[in-house]
Enzyme design. Structure first.
Site, PDB file in Angstrom:
ATOM      1  N   TRP A 141       0.870  -1.187   0.000  1.00 35.56           N
ATOM      2  CA  TRP A 141       0.000   0.000   0.000  1.00 35.56           C
ATOM      3  C   TRP A 141       0.905   1.234   0.000  1.00 35.56           C
ATOM      4  O   TRP A 141       1.805   1.331   0.849  1.00 35.56           O
ATOM      5  CB  TRP A 141      -0.862  -0.047   1.262  1.00 35.56           C
ATOM      6  CG  TRP A 141      -1.820   1.093   1.440  1.00 35.56           C
ATOM      7  CD1 TRP A 141      -2.673   1.612   0.512  1.00 35.56           C
ATOM      8  CD2 TRP A 141      -2.035   1.837   2.654  1.00 35.56           C
ATOM      9  NE1 TRP A 141      -3.408   2.626   1.078  1.00 35.56           N
ATOM     10  CE2 TRP A 141      -3.040   2.789   2.386  1.00 35.56           C
ATOM     11  CE3 TRP A 141      -1.493   1.787   3.938  1.00 35.56           C
ATOM     12  CZ2 TRP A 141      -3.506   3.678   3.351  1.00 35.56           C
ATOM     13  CZ3 TRP A 141      -1.957   2.664   4.893  1.00 35.56           C
ATOM     14  CH2 TRP A 141      -2.948   3.600   4.594  1.00 35.56           C
ATOM     15  N   ASP A 222      -0.646  -5.830   9.213  1.00 37.83           N
ATOM     16  CA  ASP A 222      -1.599  -4.775   8.900  1.00 37.83           C
ATOM     17  C   ASP A 222      -2.876  -5.446   8.403  1.00 37.83           C
ATOM     18  O   ASP A 222      -2.946  -5.925   7.266  1.00 37.83           O
ATOM     19  CB  ASP A 222      -1.011  -3.840   7.829  1.00 37.83           C
ATOM     20  CG  ASP A 222      -1.957  -2.686   7.537  1.00 37.83           C
ATOM     21  OD1 ASP A 222      -2.965  -2.540   8.245  1.00 37.83           O
ATOM     22  OD2 ASP A 222      -1.678  -1.921   6.586  1.00 37.83           O
ATOM     23  N   LYS A 258     -13.144  -1.066   5.919  1.00 38.14           N
ATOM     24  CA  LYS A 258     -13.686  -1.820   4.794  1.00 38.14           C
ATOM     25  C   LYS A 258     -14.670  -2.887   5.257  1.00 38.14           C
ATOM     26  O   LYS A 258     -15.786  -2.949   4.769  1.00 38.14           O
ATOM     27  CB  LYS A 258     -12.556  -2.473   3.988  1.00 38.14           C
ATOM     28  CG  LYS A 258     -11.948  -1.573   2.948  1.00 38.14           C
ATOM     29  CD  LYS A 258     -11.059  -0.479   3.498  1.00 38.14           C
ATOM     30  CE  LYS A 258      -9.749  -1.047   4.015  1.00 38.14           C
ATOM     31  NZ  LYS A 258      -8.829   0.002   4.475  1.00 38.14           N
TER      32      LYS A 258
HETATM   33  N1  PLA Z   1      -3.510  -0.756   5.263  1.00 33.72           N
HETATM   34  C1  PLA Z   1      -3.801  -1.174   4.031  1.00 33.72           C
HETATM   35  C2  PLA Z   1      -3.087  -2.350   3.478  1.00 33.72           C
HETATM   36  C3  PLA Z   1      -4.774  -0.498   3.274  1.00 33.72           C
HETATM   37  O1  PLA Z   1      -5.030  -0.914   2.046  1.00 33.72           O
HETATM   38  C4  PLA Z   1      -5.417   0.619   3.823  1.00 33.72           C
HETATM   39  C5  PLA Z   1      -6.462   1.385   3.052  1.00 33.72           C
HETATM   40  C6  PLA Z   1      -5.078   0.994   5.122  1.00 33.72           C
HETATM   41  C7  PLA Z   1      -4.116   0.285   5.821  1.00 33.72           C
HETATM   42  C8  PLA Z   1      -5.690   2.173   5.804  1.00 33.72           C
HETATM   43  O2  PLA Z   1      -6.976   1.940   6.157  1.00 33.72           O
HETATM   44  P1  PLA Z   1      -7.835   2.962   6.992  1.00 33.72           P
HETATM   45  O3  PLA Z   1      -8.777   3.591   6.063  1.00 33.72           O
HETATM   46  O4  PLA Z   1      -8.486   2.077   7.980  1.00 33.72           O
HETATM   47  O5  PLA Z   1      -6.927   3.948   7.613  1.00 33.72           O
HETATM   48  N2  PLA Z   1      -6.356   1.383   1.663  1.00 33.72           N
HETATM   49  C9  PLA Z   1      -7.398   1.912   0.780  1.00 33.72           C
HETATM   50  C10 PLA Z   1      -7.782   3.326   1.105  1.00 33.72           C
HETATM   51  C11 PLA Z   1      -8.658   1.081   0.885  1.00 33.72           C
HETATM   52  C12 PLA Z   1      -6.724   4.365   1.218  1.00 33.72           C
HETATM   53  O6  PLA Z   1      -5.703   4.317   0.521  1.00 33.72           O
HETATM   54  O7  PLA Z   1      -6.953   5.280   2.024  1.00 33.72           O
HETATM   55  C13 PLA Z   1      -6.867   1.789  -0.648  1.00 33.72           C
HETATM   56  O8  PLA Z   1      -7.614   2.130  -1.577  1.00 33.72           O
HETATM   57  O9  PLA Z   1      -5.741   1.304  -0.820  1.00 33.72           O
END
Ligand code: PLA
Length: 411
Positions: A141, A222, A258
């Site tokens: 991410w 995570d 999510k």
């Molecule tokens: N860790 C991972 C692996 C994630 O994909 C995301 C969110 C988070 C942590 C953070 O989640 P939170 O909203 O609970 O703080 N990733 C998303 C959203 C779904 C984003 O980037 O904010 C994504 O589209 O990758």
């Protein structure tokens, strides 16, 4: 005022500030919202949508809202509510009957969703192991490196994904674990890896866990998509349970953004498994001190919602069912998209769409092909080719398949 102070004022405090680069994920949402084309599709951010492409408020959330309506906790009783949330969250991650849940060896704290939990841990890591880097899977991410970088932790990567097979590069992953300096921090996605949708098997997790023991590495999980890989919350926690059985001390960031559809409420939990109860008290107090100076407490409404859902058996059972429904719909869309591409006689192999799991498909589309999808078809996704399968619906899947076919057929 002295002449030199006046000169400073005229220069301005922020003259040297240039615009920050756009976030690769939130930037996609912005571009999507600005597009007025009626056929537009957002496959950017990983937020669940129903089969009409609409955001969903789960029924279990509605029921919890009704239960907490009129409650007395709008002021500042976040500590008690937070403890309840932590108590229930750790059962989800470590297993409801796990000894560690009963022994008081877990230091846990409510956090500002998954991001906040990661940020708290990053800060804690730097405070007590300032020299130690953290290793992220490549890719991961894109906010992971930002979070640890801002906490002044050196960031490294370990090999994870195999672009040709579009699966796991297990041998390279094991090599990197072996070659990292002893006692390194590693961030692991226990299920529904973002962005690749590629997870190790149970057997592979066992080997990873074994090697972590040999090397005395620290596993930080995570957990952002529990339930989305298999539709089953316990199954999706199998990696954590394997590490637990093997006697590791573990860190865990959990997000309800999510799997409860609560992205806007920012509810999460950070837990650190300690050697004994005394250590857990010390670790928790440090985490509390870090949070206190950064933002004091998270807002209470979301905490109440999640702790109500998790502690009321009927509401929890409903949530478990609703998680399965979301996971199944995504799975169904994976199959339909793959079949549609195969029916179009695409020259490419699309097996990975159904082999990968969770919210995302790491499609293999190049940045140029993604740019064409945006420009010519109003289909929005990140330039690494990650598609949020949650944005695919029965009515847009054939338009999507045609567009993907169009931009890939001559490559
Ligand atoms: N860790 C991972 C692996 C994630 O994909 C995301 C969110 C988070 C942590 C953070 O989640 P939170 O909203 O609970 O703080 N990733 C998303 C959203 C779904 C984003 O980037 O904010 C994504 O589209 O990758």
């Amino acid at each position: 005022m002295s002449t030199s102070t006046k000169a400073l004022n005229r220069l301005g405090w922020w003259d040297r500030v240039s615009p920050a680069s756009k976030d690769p994920i939130t930037g996609v949402t912005e571009a999507f919202l600005a597009d007025t084309n009626p056929h537009k599709i957002n496959l950017g951010v990983g937020a669940y949508r129903d089969d009409e492409g609409k955001p969903v408020v789960l029924q279990c959330v509605r029921n919890a809202e009704a239960k907490i309506a009129g409650c007395d906790f709008m002021e500042s009783n976040a500590t008690a509510v937070g403890s309840k949330l932590v108590e229930e969250s750790v059962k989800l991650a470590y297993g409801k009957d796990a000894n560690v849940v009963k022994e008081g060896t877990l230091a846990g704290l409510q956090a500002l969703s998954g991001t906040g939990a990661c940020r708290l841990f990053a800060e804690f890591q730097r405070r007590f192991h300032p020299e130690s880097p953290i290793y992220f899977p490549d890719p991961t991410w894109p906010n992971h490196p930002n979070i640890w970088r801002d906490a002044q932790v050196p960031v490294r990567t370990f090999q994870y994904y195999h672009p040709v097979s579009k699966g796991l590069n297990f041998a390279a992953l094991m090599d990197d674990i072996k070659n990292a300096p002893d006692a390194s921090f590693f961030l692991l996605h226990p299920c529904a890896h973002n962005p690749t949708g590629v997870d190790p098997t149970a057997e592979q997790w066992r080997e990873i866990s074994y090697q972590f023991k040999v090397k005395s590495h620290f596993p930080f999980f995570d957990v952002a998509y529990q339930g989305f890989a298999s539709g089953d919350l316990d199954m999706d926690a199998q990696a954590i349970r394997i590490f637990l059985e093997d006697g590791h001390l573990i860190g865990c960031a959990q997000s309800f953004a999510k799997n409860m559809g609560l992205y806007g409420h920012r509810v999460g939990c950070l837990s650190v498994l300690c050697a004994d109860a005394k250590q857990a008290v010390a670790v928790k107090s440090q985490l509390q001190q870090i949070a206190r100076a950064m933002y004091s407490n998270p807002p209470i409404h979301g905490l109440l919602l999640v702790s109500t859902i998790l502690s009321d058996p009927e509401t929890k059972a409903l949530w478990v069912k609703e998680v399965k429904v979301m996971a199944n719909r995504i799975q169904q869309m994976r199959s339909t998209l793959r079949e549609s591409l195969e029916k179009l006689a695409s020259p490419l192999n699309w097996e990975h769409i159904t082999k990968q799991v969770g919210m995302f498909c790491f499609s293999g589309l190049t940045a140029d092909q993604v740019d064409r999808l945006v420009r010519e078809f109003h289909i929005y996704l990140t330039r690494d080719g990650r598609m949020s399968m949650a944005g695919v619906t029965t009515s847009n899947v054939s338009y999507l398949a045609n567009a993907i076919h169009e931009v890939t057929r001559y490559n």
